[in-house]
Each structure stands twice: as structure tokens, then as C-alpha cells.
Design an enzyme around this catalytic site. Sequence first.
Site, PDB file in Angstrom:
ATOM      1  N   LYS A 254     -12.023 -90.034  23.241  1.00 58.84           N
ATOM      2  CA  LYS A 254     -12.407 -89.097  24.301  1.00 58.84           C
ATOM      3  C   LYS A 254     -13.938 -88.993  24.401  1.00 58.84           C
ATOM      4  CE  LYS A 254     -12.392 -85.780  27.300  1.00 58.84           C
ATOM      5  NZ  LYS A 254     -12.327 -86.177  28.714  1.00 58.84           N
TER       6      LYS A 254
ATOM      7  N   THR B  20     -11.354 -80.975  23.753  1.00 64.36           N
ATOM      8  CA  THR B  20     -12.268 -82.061  23.364  1.00 64.36           C
ATOM      9  C   THR B  20     -13.145 -81.568  22.226  1.00 64.36           C
ATOM     10  OG1 THR B  20     -12.327 -82.871  25.648  1.00 64.36           O
ATOM     11  CG2 THR B  20     -14.045 -83.666  24.153  1.00 64.36           C
TER      12      THR B  20
ATOM     13  N   LYS C 154     -21.892 -80.726  25.704  1.00 64.04           N
ATOM     14  CA  LYS C 154     -21.242 -80.661  24.378  1.00 64.04           C
ATOM     15  C   LYS C 154     -20.687 -82.034  23.995  1.00 64.04           C
ATOM     16  CE  LYS C 154     -17.048 -79.509  24.578  1.00 64.04           C
ATOM     17  NZ  LYS C 154     -15.729 -80.129  24.777  1.00 64.04           N
TER      18      LYS C 154
HETATM   19  N1  LIG Z   1     -12.693 -79.166  32.991  1.00 61.72           N
HETATM   20  C1  LIG Z   1     -12.503 -80.475  32.832  1.00 61.72           C
HETATM   21  O1  LIG Z   1     -12.640 -81.275  33.786  1.00 61.72           O
HETATM   22  C2  LIG Z   1     -12.087 -81.041  31.509  1.00 61.72           C
HETATM   23  C3  LIG Z   1     -12.289 -80.373  30.323  1.00 61.72           C
HETATM   24  N2  LIG Z   1     -11.908 -80.965  29.137  1.00 61.72           N
HETATM   25  C4  LIG Z   1     -12.103 -80.266  27.870  1.00 61.72           C
HETATM   26  O2  LIG Z   1     -11.062 -79.298  27.794  1.00 61.72           O
HETATM   27  C5  LIG Z   1     -11.497 -78.133  27.119  1.00 61.72           C
HETATM   28  C6  LIG Z   1     -11.320 -76.926  28.040  1.00 61.72           C
HETATM   29  O3  LIG Z   1     -12.051 -77.161  29.200  1.00 61.72           O
HETATM   30  P1  LIG Z   1     -11.995 -76.170  30.472  1.00 61.72           P
HETATM   31  O4  LIG Z   1     -10.639 -75.665  30.677  1.00 61.72           O
HETATM   32  O5  LIG Z   1     -12.697 -76.884  31.556  1.00 61.72           O
HETATM   33  O6  LIG Z   1     -12.942 -75.009  29.927  1.00 61.72           O
HETATM   34  P2  LIG Z   1     -13.028 -73.484  30.335  1.00 61.72           P
HETATM   35  O7  LIG Z   1     -14.410 -73.099  29.945  1.00 61.72           O
HETATM   36  O8  LIG Z   1     -12.575 -73.245  31.719  1.00 61.72           O
HETATM   37  O9  LIG Z   1     -11.971 -72.793  29.354  1.00 61.72           O
HETATM   38  C7  LIG Z   1     -12.253 -72.648  27.993  1.00 61.72           C
HETATM   39  C8  LIG Z   1     -11.117 -71.917  27.306  1.00 61.72           C
HETATM   40  O10 LIG Z   1     -11.487 -71.703  25.935  1.00 61.72           O
HETATM   41  C9  LIG Z   1     -11.376 -70.302  25.663  1.00 61.72           C
HETATM   42  N3  LIG Z   1     -12.356 -69.908  24.654  1.00 61.72           N
HETATM   43  C10 LIG Z   1     -13.685 -70.164  24.640  1.00 61.72           C
HETATM   44  N4  LIG Z   1     -14.250 -69.659  23.521  1.00 61.72           N
HETATM   45  C11 LIG Z   1     -13.261 -69.054  22.827  1.00 61.72           C
HETATM   46  C12 LIG Z   1     -13.207 -68.367  21.586  1.00 61.72           C
HETATM   47  N5  LIG Z   1     -14.291 -68.204  20.826  1.00 61.72           N
HETATM   48  N6  LIG Z   1     -12.017 -67.897  21.176  1.00 61.72           N
HETATM   49  C13 LIG Z   1     -10.908 -68.066  21.930  1.00 61.72           C
HETATM   50  N7  LIG Z   1     -10.889 -68.723  23.116  1.00 61.72           N
HETATM   51  C14 LIG Z   1     -12.046 -69.211  23.548  1.00 61.72           C
HETATM   52  C15 LIG Z   1     -11.623 -69.620  26.988  1.00 61.72           C
HETATM   53  O11 LIG Z   1     -11.151 -68.310  26.943  1.00 61.72           O
HETATM   54  P3  LIG Z   1     -11.715 -67.196  27.966  1.00 61.72           P
HETATM   55  O12 LIG Z   1     -10.940 -67.359  29.226  1.00 61.72           O
HETATM   56  O13 LIG Z   1     -11.485 -65.916  27.287  1.00 61.72           O
HETATM   57  O14 LIG Z   1     -13.193 -67.470  28.156  1.00 61.72           O
HETATM   58  C16 LIG Z   1     -10.812 -70.542  27.902  1.00 61.72           C
HETATM   59  O15 LIG Z   1      -9.452 -70.282  27.788  1.00 61.72           O
HETATM   60  C17 LIG Z   1     -12.951 -78.414  26.722  1.00 61.72           C
HETATM   61  O16 LIG Z   1     -12.951 -78.909  25.416  1.00 61.72           O
HETATM   62  C18 LIG Z   1     -13.386 -79.491  27.704  1.00 61.72           C
HETATM   63  O17 LIG Z   1     -14.420 -80.291  27.180  1.00 61.72           O
HETATM   64  C19 LIG Z   1     -11.289 -82.175  29.100  1.00 61.72           C
HETATM   65  C20 LIG Z   1     -11.063 -82.860  30.247  1.00 61.72           C
HETATM   66  C21 LIG Z   1     -11.465 -82.376  31.530  1.00 61.72           C
HETATM   67  O1  LIG Z   2     -13.689 -84.385  30.269  1.00 61.01           O
HETATM   68  C1  LIG Z   2     -13.768 -84.482  31.479  1.00 61.01           C
HETATM   69  C2  LIG Z   2     -12.982 -85.416  32.259  1.00 61.01           C
HETATM   70  O2  LIG Z   2     -13.136 -85.430  33.501  1.00 61.01           O
HETATM   71  O3  LIG Z   2     -12.192 -86.155  31.671  1.00 61.01           O
END
Ligand SMILES: NC(=O)C1=CN([C@@H]2O[C@H](COP(=O)(O)OP(=O)(O)OC[C@H]3O[C@@H](n4cnc5c(N)ncnc54)[C@H](OP(=O)(O)O)[C@@H]3O)[C@@H](O)[C@H]2O)C=CC1
Ligand SMILES: O=CC(=O)O
Length: 345
Positions: free
Chosen positions: A222, A147, A290
Site C-alpha cells: 500500500k 493504511t 502520512k
Molecule cells: N480517503 C481515501 O481516499 C483513502 C484513505 N485510505 C486510508 O484509510 C484510512 C482512513 O481514511 P479516511 O476514511 O479517508 O480518513 P478520515 O480522516 O475521513 O477518517 C479517519 C477515521 O479515523 C478515526 N480516528 C482518527 N483518530 C482517532 C483516534 N485517535 N481514535 C479513534 N478514532 C480515530 C476518525 O474518527 P472521528 O470521526 O472521530 O474523527 C475516523 O473515523 C487512512 O489510513 C487513509 O490513509 C486508504 C485509501 C483511500
Molecule cells: O490511499 C488512497 C487511494 O486513493 O488509494
Amino acid sequence: MAAAAFLCARAAAPALLPPSRGLPRRLLLASRATAAALSSSSGEGGGGVEFQGKVGFLGLGIMGAPMASNLIKAGCDVTVWNRTKSKCDPLLSLGAKYEPSPAEVASSCDVTFAMLADPESAAEVACGANGAAEGLAPGKGYVDVSTVDGATSKLIGERITSTGASFLEAPVSGSKKPAEDGLLIFLTAGNESLYKRVAPLLDVMGKSRFYLGDVGNGAAMKLVVNMVMGSMMVSFSEGLLLSEKVGLDPNTLVEVISQGAISAPMFSLKGPSMVKAAYPTAFPLKHQQKDLRLALALAESVSQSIPTVAAANELYKAAKSLGLADHDFSAVIEALKAKAQSSQQ
Ligand SMILES: NC(=O)C1=CN([C@@H]2O[C@H](COP(=O)(O)OP(=O)(O)OC[C@H]3O[C@@H](n4cnc5c(N)ncnc54)[C@H](OP(=O)(O)O)[C@@H]3O)[C@@H](O)[C@H]2O)C=CC1
Ligand SMILES: O=CC(=O)O
């Protein structure tokens, strides 16, 4: 690299592919059934949904890990990378391959997905040193399911397409459980041929997909969805606290809401644990804040006033300053409790 055919078979993963229900009829929205029909009409399906080639997956957090896992379980040849390498281990146990950088994943795969935290990390992984763009070439595809805002998505798209590869933005609606169950909703925009090419993979990870045109439209959709969700959660939190304050059982409020016109899976799912002040993380609060920040900027870009979202954003910021950034976003209720406490003093 010769493209091998991998069958993401329905028969192999029936639990991942329940029938789609209640989807609006509109151009370019495809349900699983439509996708299956398209696949079999091309003569490739034989009852399954085929994807030709190797799949890369960058970012194995709360969402990326189950999405990649579902691709592997459906029979796809998946190569993974994550900044924190240990998070690759469960996927490697399921049969995934590993490459040490996004560039190497992209160069060894036909299509690479990225599920990163925010605009900064999405841009870094796609465009930075050893980023995916360095491994891309004509014929390959890059699908960013993070996102982010439209401007970041366009920047990533321009870098990807400068290599001759194709770009699709495809943020998802649906949280940890829908990701685990293969029931996400994809909001795609960008290269339509790539959209059609990866449709069988989207159908493994999701229950529906929308193609919305130019890059930026998926990101915008989104952000609009998530700004509604973030405000709803604040309103629900206020209701829970007020019900308790006036002597009602907040559990009964959850039950009443679940039976009426404003019922929502989110309230039924999170309400009972919120009453117990428990916030097991499905959607991290920092990501919800965010999204509100990005939605406010989107609204400002078209001079649209969204005062409810602005107020909600302040509460999520307050919750972050209470140390709740990595808790579930339902922990925003704690910011309201803190506010009530400080106004009593
Ligand atoms: N959780 C949810 O319910 C939902 C989330 N989203 C969106 O999906 C995306 C991921 O969410 P989610 O999986 O929950 O988040 P997490 O925080 O669990 O995972 C984030 C990921 O991004 C990586 N990351 C963060 N910073 C960096 C960097 N500087 N360089 C490389 N890799 C990086 C992390 O790596 P590392 O493991 O090393 O920290 C990890 O793999 C977000 O944009 C969120 O808004 C969308 C729908 C639903
Ligand atoms: O981004 C979060 C979700 O639940 O969708």
C-alpha cells in the site's frame, strides 16, 4: 454467541458487484468470479456469497462509512463504532447496530474491521483501553484496513493474536468513490484462514483482493502504491501550472494526457477541479503526506533512495502548513503556487 448466517447476496446488490476486468493472473489473487465459484463449491452459495456471522466496523470516516454501508446493503449484520458518535447515525438508519467501544463491538461480533486514520489511531483502537483486543477471543477475527506501516501492523497483529483471535491486515487502494461503489482493491496479509473466511465480505466492498503472505507485506504494498500516487500528483500539478504559465489552457492539457500513454483516472477525475482551484476531499492531504512519510521510512529501512518521493513529501508538508491538511491531496498544487509567488517577491 451463536453465529447466524447472513447472505451478502449478489442479487440483492447488483450495482456493488460488477464483473472484474483485466486482473493479472497470479496465485492467490481472487476475482469476484473466483470467490463466487469457491463459495458455491462449498455448497453454501446458492447463487449468493455467504458469510457466517456478525460483522463489526470501527472507524466511519470518508472510507469506513461507505464500506460499512455496502456491507449493510448487501444484507450483513453490522455493528458500528466511531470516536465521534454522530457519524454512526447514517449507518444506524440503514440498520446497523451500535456498541459504545471497540472492545464491545469486537466481543459482540465474529469479525471486526477497522478503518482508522493513521498508525497511532489504528494502534489505539486495537490495543488501547477499551480497544478491540479486550473484546477478542479464539474464533474471532480482526481485519485492519487502515493504511499504516508494517511495524504498527505487526504490533497490532501480535496483540490481537495474543487473545487467540486471528489477524489480517488489508489496506485498500481506491478512494471515496471506489469505496462507495464497492470497487476497492484489498492488499491483504496475515492469517490465511481469516482471509478466506472474510473473502465474501471483501468482495462486497471491493473488486479484487491480493493475499501477500506475512503481516507487513500488505502495508508495504500500500505504501509503495501511494508513494507513486503522491509523486504523480505533484508532477501533474507542476504540469498544470507550467502549461498555464506558457499560455496554454490547462484544461486542454488534461484532455491531451487523458488520451495518451500516461492517462490515469486520477488525472481525469481531479484535473478539471484543480484547474478551478477546487479540492473537494476524497483523499485528505494529511493522509497522503502520512503515507509519504511512512514510505520514506520503509525505503530507509532497506537503504533505497527515493529522492522524487522525498521532494514530493516536502510539498505536501508545505501544503499542510498552508492549512490544507483536510482538503483533498490534489490541493498540493497550492503549495507550488505559493512557492512560485514567494520566489517572485
Ligand atoms: N480517503 C481515501 O481516499 C483513502 C484513505 N485510505 C486510508 O484509510 C484510512 C482512513 O481514511 P479516511 O476514511 O479517508 O480518513 P478520515 O480522516 O475521513 O477518517 C479517519 C477515521 O479515523 C478515526 N480516528 C482518527 N483518530 C482517532 C483516534 N485517535 N481514535 C479513534 N478514532 C480515530 C476518525 O474518527 P472521528 O470521526 O472521530 O474523527 C475516523 O473515523 C487512512 O489510513 C487513509 O490513509 C486508504 C485509501 C483511500
Ligand atoms: O490511499 C488512497 C487511494 O486513493 O488509494
